[in-house]
Scaffold this active site. Structure first.
Site, PDB file in Angstrom:
ATOM      1  N   SER A 123       0.827  -1.199   0.000  1.00  0.00           N
ATOM      2  CA  SER A 123       0.000   0.000   0.000  1.00  0.00           C
ATOM      3  C   SER A 123       0.868   1.259   0.000  1.00  0.00           C
ATOM      4  CB  SER A 123      -0.966  -0.041   1.189  1.00  0.00           C
ATOM      5  OG  SER A 123      -1.927   0.972   1.116  1.00  0.00           O
ATOM      6  N   HIS A 165      -3.907  -0.393  -4.413  1.00  0.00           N
ATOM      7  CA  HIS A 165      -5.366  -0.602  -4.314  1.00  0.00           C
ATOM      8  C   HIS A 165      -6.009  -0.241  -5.664  1.00  0.00           C
ATOM      9  CE1 HIS A 165      -5.051  -0.910   0.093  1.00  0.00           C
ATOM     10  NE2 HIS A 165      -4.310   0.179   0.056  1.00  0.00           N
ATOM     11  N   GLU A 192      -4.978  -5.007  -4.987  1.00  0.00           N
ATOM     12  CA  GLU A 192      -4.829  -5.585  -3.654  1.00  0.00           C
ATOM     13  C   GLU A 192      -4.465  -7.065  -3.745  1.00  0.00           C
ATOM     14  OE1 GLU A 192      -8.493  -4.730  -1.680  1.00  0.00           O
ATOM     15  OE2 GLU A 192      -8.095  -2.574  -1.548  1.00  0.00           O
TER      16      GLU A 192
END
Length: 265
Positions: A123, A165, A192
């Protein structure tokens, strides 16, 4: 030889991704430095210490660099300097850049990677890896002026801009906008539970349950970003989009993609 660079798109569930990172870092004898700076969760570092221990790593230590002054801690720098792998957690990439940027920690991370140590980030940790970092931006598939804000990242590579994401948060537009500003880099939009393992010779190998979207501006013929008003769509002619899933590869030098089906032949 430069170490592996491993951006992960967030919400990591596939154990094979961590297992491969650990193997690259030395297996059970690895010394994994965990950097949870991006996270607002106080126990994030301890959480990943337990994760790595469950994967058989005897030496996994979290470093809570919460202030820029923490980055001068000589004991922490000594341990970090002997790490065989580094893992950066998710959260806010601006926390990473504003706390670590320009410090001995950032310089040491670049030195470690340049000397062969693999660095992975999930992330926000993935976004921070590149020289040009997406700080924040809007969702949506259409690139628009002002849709994304950029700043300096860690600088492990100047060949890529990473967004995370990716499919789950509809971020194609902001990655295309980032590349429209200066069509030099390649964009890697990582879903993800998906990782792009970038080898020392810049071959990208995809793992995980999602996909990596590669946005290639090399052959852009026209872009309206310099003339459009804030909020207006950006016209781009010639930008190439490639979507690859687990088992596929992509060469950052030649821009050649090999789908998983062809790799298995």
């Amino acid at each position: 030889m430069r170490g592996w660079i491993i951006p992960i798109g967030g919400k990591l569930m596939s154990p094979a991704i961590l297992e491969r990172f650990i193997a690259l870092a030395g297996g059970a004898n690895a010394r994994i430095a965990i950097i949870p700076t991006a996270s607002s969760e106080p126990d994030m570092g301890a959480y990943y210490e337990r994760i790595f221990q469950r994967h058989g790593v005897r030496f996994a230590k979290a470093f809570s660099f919460e202030r820029r002054s923490d980055c001068d801690d000589q004991d922490w720098l000594e341990w970090l300097g002997e790490a065989t792998g580094v893992f950066m957690t998710g959260g806010s990439q601006l926390k990473l850049s504003s706390i670590l940027g320009g410090t001995p920690v950032a310089r040491l991370l670049r030195e470690l990677n340049a000397n062969g140590v693999p660095i992975a980030g999930t992330s926000a940790g993935a976004a921070y890896m590149s020289e040009h970092m997406i700080a924040w931006g809007d969702e949506g598939s259409t690139p628009r002026v002002g849709m994304v804000h950029m700043c300096a990242g860690l600088g492990l590579s100047n060949r890529i801009i990473v967004d995370q994401h990716f499919r789950q948060r509809d971020r194609l537009g902001r990655l295309m906008t980032a590349l429209a500003y200066n069509p030099f880099c390649l964009g890697l939009g990582v879903d993800e539970d998906t990782a792009a393992f970038i080898s020392p010779d810049d071959l990208v190998d995809i793992m995980g349950t999602g996909a990596v979207t590669i946005v290639d501006p090399t052959h852009v013929e026209y872009c309206s970003v310099a003339h459009a008003e804030p909020g207006e769509p950006i016209e781009v002619v010639g930008m190439r989009i490639t979507v690859l899933s687990a088992g596929s590869t992509y060469n950052l030098h030649t821009h050649v993609a090999v789908p998983a089906a062809a790799c298995s032949v």
